[in-house]
Motif scaffolding. Structure first.
Motif, PDB file in Angstrom:
ATOM      1  N   VAL A  54      -9.233 -14.340 -10.373  1.00 61.93           N
ATOM      2  CA  VAL A  54      -7.801 -15.345 -11.958  1.00 61.93           C
ATOM      3  C   VAL A  54      -6.860 -15.333 -11.581  1.00 61.93           C
ATOM      4  CG1 VAL A  54      -6.608 -15.060 -13.806  1.00 61.93           C
ATOM      5  CG2 VAL A  54      -9.106 -14.815 -14.346  1.00 61.93           C
ATOM      6  N   LEU A  55      -6.442 -14.074 -10.572  1.00 60.00           N
ATOM      7  CA  LEU A  55      -4.482 -14.290 -10.277  1.00 60.00           C
ATOM      8  C   LEU A  55      -4.894 -14.877  -7.947  1.00 60.00           C
ATOM      9  CD1 LEU A  55      -3.723 -10.994 -11.255  1.00 60.00           C
ATOM     10  CD2 LEU A  55      -3.668 -13.154 -12.342  1.00 60.00           C
ATOM     11  N   ASN A  56      -5.890 -14.730  -7.664  1.00 56.49           N
ATOM     12  CA  ASN A  56      -6.581 -15.251  -6.576  1.00 56.49           C
ATOM     13  C   ASN A  56      -5.948 -14.540  -5.491  1.00 56.49           C
ATOM     14  OD1 ASN A  56      -7.496 -16.889  -4.468  1.00 56.49           O
ATOM     15  ND2 ASN A  56      -5.797 -17.978  -4.391  1.00 56.49           N
ATOM     16  N   VAL A  57      -6.459 -13.153  -5.672  1.00 56.78           N
ATOM     17  CA  VAL A  57      -5.192 -11.828  -4.678  1.00 56.78           C
ATOM     18  C   VAL A  57      -6.236 -11.162  -4.997  1.00 56.78           C
ATOM     19  CG1 VAL A  57      -4.618 -10.782  -6.811  1.00 56.78           C
ATOM     20  CG2 VAL A  57      -4.120 -10.401  -4.394  1.00 56.78           C
ATOM     21  N   ARG A  61      -7.802  -4.605  -1.811  1.00 60.43           N
ATOM     22  CA  ARG A  61      -6.854  -3.953  -0.358  1.00 60.43           C
ATOM     23  C   ARG A  61      -6.364  -3.323  -0.686  1.00 60.43           C
ATOM     24  NH1 ARG A  61      -2.357  -5.655  -0.371  1.00 60.43           N
ATOM     25  NH2 ARG A  61      -2.375  -7.610  -1.325  1.00 60.43           N
ATOM     26  N   VAL A  62      -5.939  -3.293  -1.872  1.00 58.14           N
ATOM     27  CA  VAL A  62      -4.871  -2.182  -2.173  1.00 58.14           C
ATOM     28  C   VAL A  62      -5.655  -0.699  -1.944  1.00 58.14           C
ATOM     29  CG1 VAL A  62      -2.969  -1.227  -3.782  1.00 58.14           C
ATOM     30  CG2 VAL A  62      -3.314  -3.627  -3.665  1.00 58.14           C
ATOM     31  N   PHE A  63      -6.777  -1.021  -2.601  1.00 56.41           N
ATOM     32  CA  PHE A  63      -7.187   0.575  -2.459  1.00 56.41           C
ATOM     33  C   PHE A  63      -8.091   0.671  -1.127  1.00 56.41           C
ATOM     34  CE2 PHE A  63      -8.542  -0.534  -7.291  1.00 56.41           C
ATOM     35  CZ  PHE A  63      -7.893   0.521  -7.304  1.00 56.41           C
ATOM     36  N   SER A  64      -8.120  -0.297  -0.008  1.00 56.08           N
ATOM     37  CA  SER A  64      -9.024   0.244   0.934  1.00 56.08           C
ATOM     38  C   SER A  64      -7.696   0.610   1.838  1.00 56.08           C
ATOM     39  CB  SER A  64      -8.791  -1.276   1.424  1.00 56.08           C
ATOM     40  OG  SER A  64     -10.349  -1.965   1.223  1.00 56.08           O
ATOM     41  N   GLU A  65      -6.516  -0.335   2.017  1.00 56.66           N
ATOM     42  CA  GLU A  65      -5.266   0.120   2.231  1.00 56.66           C
ATOM     43  C   GLU A  65      -4.710   1.537   2.117  1.00 56.66           C
ATOM     44  OE1 GLU A  65      -2.399  -2.889   1.458  1.00 56.66           O
ATOM     45  OE2 GLU A  65      -3.105  -3.942   3.062  1.00 56.66           O
ATOM     46  N   CYS A  66      -5.049   2.262   0.488  1.00 53.80           N
ATOM     47  CA  CYS A  66      -4.566   3.321   0.070  1.00 53.80           C
ATOM     48  C   CYS A  66      -5.397   4.532   0.780  1.00 53.80           C
ATOM     49  CB  CYS A  66      -4.793   3.728  -1.304  1.00 53.80           C
ATOM     50  SG  CYS A  66      -4.834   5.187  -2.002  1.00 53.80           S
ATOM     51  N   LEU A  67      -6.820   4.567   0.747  1.00 55.48           N
ATOM     52  CA  LEU A  67      -7.981   5.362   1.958  1.00 55.48           C
ATOM     53  C   LEU A  67      -7.285   5.216   3.302  1.00 55.48           C
ATOM     54  CD1 LEU A  67     -11.151   7.227   1.503  1.00 55.48           C
ATOM     55  CD2 LEU A  67     -11.938   4.515   2.614  1.00 55.48           C
ATOM     56  N   GLY A  68      -7.100   4.454   4.061  1.00 57.35           N
ATOM     57  CA  GLY A  68      -6.778   4.884   4.849  1.00 57.35           C
ATOM     58  C   GLY A  68      -5.506   5.431   5.494  1.00 57.35           C
ATOM     59  N   GLU A  69      -4.566   5.552   4.149  1.00 64.78           N
ATOM     60  CA  GLU A  69      -3.629   6.241   4.207  1.00 64.78           C
ATOM     61  C   GLU A  69      -3.767   7.911   4.263  1.00 64.78           C
ATOM     62  OE1 GLU A  69      -0.257   5.424   5.333  1.00 64.78           O
ATOM     63  OE2 GLU A  69      -1.259   3.574   6.294  1.00 64.78           O
ATOM     64  N   GLU A  70      -4.626   7.728   3.290  1.00 64.49           N
ATOM     65  CA  GLU A  70      -5.060   9.037   2.850  1.00 64.49           C
ATOM     66  C   GLU A  70      -5.868   9.720   3.706  1.00 64.49           C
ATOM     67  OE1 GLU A  70      -4.487  11.079  -0.369  1.00 64.49           O
ATOM     68  OE2 GLU A  70      -3.354   9.758  -0.554  1.00 64.49           O
ATOM     69  N   ASN A  71      -6.772   8.760   4.663  1.00 65.06           N
ATOM     70  CA  ASN A  71      -7.894   9.206   5.615  1.00 65.06           C
ATOM     71  C   ASN A  71      -6.865  10.196   6.641  1.00 65.06           C
ATOM     72  OD1 ASN A  71      -9.627   9.410   4.350  1.00 65.06           O
ATOM     73  ND2 ASN A  71     -10.558   7.661   5.464  1.00 65.06           N
ATOM     74  N   LYS A  72      -5.728   9.344   7.261  1.00 62.39           N
ATOM     75  CA  LYS A  72      -4.254   9.575   8.315  1.00 62.39           C
ATOM     76  C   LYS A  72      -4.150  10.877   7.800  1.00 62.39           C
ATOM     77  CE  LYS A  72      -3.628   5.261  10.405  1.00 62.39           C
ATOM     78  NZ  LYS A  72      -2.523   4.431   9.824  1.00 62.39           N
ATOM     79  N   VAL A  73      -4.088  11.543   6.690  1.00 64.26           N
ATOM     80  CA  VAL A  73      -3.383  12.599   5.967  1.00 64.26           C
ATOM     81  C   VAL A  73      -3.838  13.754   6.791  1.00 64.26           C
ATOM     82  CG1 VAL A  73      -2.170  13.408   4.235  1.00 64.26           C
ATOM     83  CG2 VAL A  73      -1.833  11.156   4.940  1.00 64.26           C
ATOM     84  N   ILE A  74      -5.500  13.691   6.247  1.00 61.42           N
ATOM     85  CA  ILE A  74      -6.373  14.710   5.712  1.00 61.42           C
ATOM     86  C   ILE A  74      -6.971  14.817   7.454  1.00 61.42           C
ATOM     87  CG2 ILE A  74      -6.559  14.796   3.830  1.00 61.42           C
ATOM     88  CD1 ILE A  74      -9.216  13.692   3.513  1.00 61.42           C
TER      89      ILE A  74
END
Length: 118
Positions: A54-57, A61-74
């Motif tokens: 509906v929002l065409n967005v 991706r937000v979850f993927s980016e967050c996961l990538g950041e978390e994986n870097k931390v650990i």
């Protein structure tokens, strides 16, 4: 990192120019549900998919980016690096050989295995 998906949806909704009523109709929810969505910390993936359409967005991706950041931390982002440097390989091969050729290949394999174990 805390992911506030409700707030992200609200921000994207505000950019859309839709009214709450229009948005609610498009995702088959009541207006009150939409207001509650904006306060959520988690969301069903099917509903998130509908909202993305509906929002065409791409909110996944937000979850993927967050996961990538978390994986870097650990340090989990290095797991793939470690796996690709492994010297072991699994090979499945089907070959038709006569008995003599089979014996020769098996003998070579066992000799190589003996050499590696030394």
């Amino acid at each position: 990192m805390k992911l506030d998906i409700g707030e992200i949806i609200r921000q994207e909704f505000e950019k859309s120019g839709l009214s709450i009523s229009q948005f609610a109709r498009m995702i088959n929810k009541e207006r009150t549900v939409v207001y509650n969505l904006f306060k959520r910390q988690s969301i069903d993936t099917h509903l998130l998919y509908q909202i993305c359409m509906v929002l065409n967005v791409d909110l996944f991706r937000v979850f993927s980016e967050c996961l990538g950041e978390e994986n870097k931390v650990i340090g989990a982002d290095r797991v793939n690096e470690l796996q690709t440097t492994s010297s072991k390989r699994k090979v499945m091969l089907e070959v038709e050989l006569d008995d003599m050729e089979y014996d020769r290949i098996m003998q070579k394999m066992f000799e190589k295995k003996k050499d590696l174990s030394r």
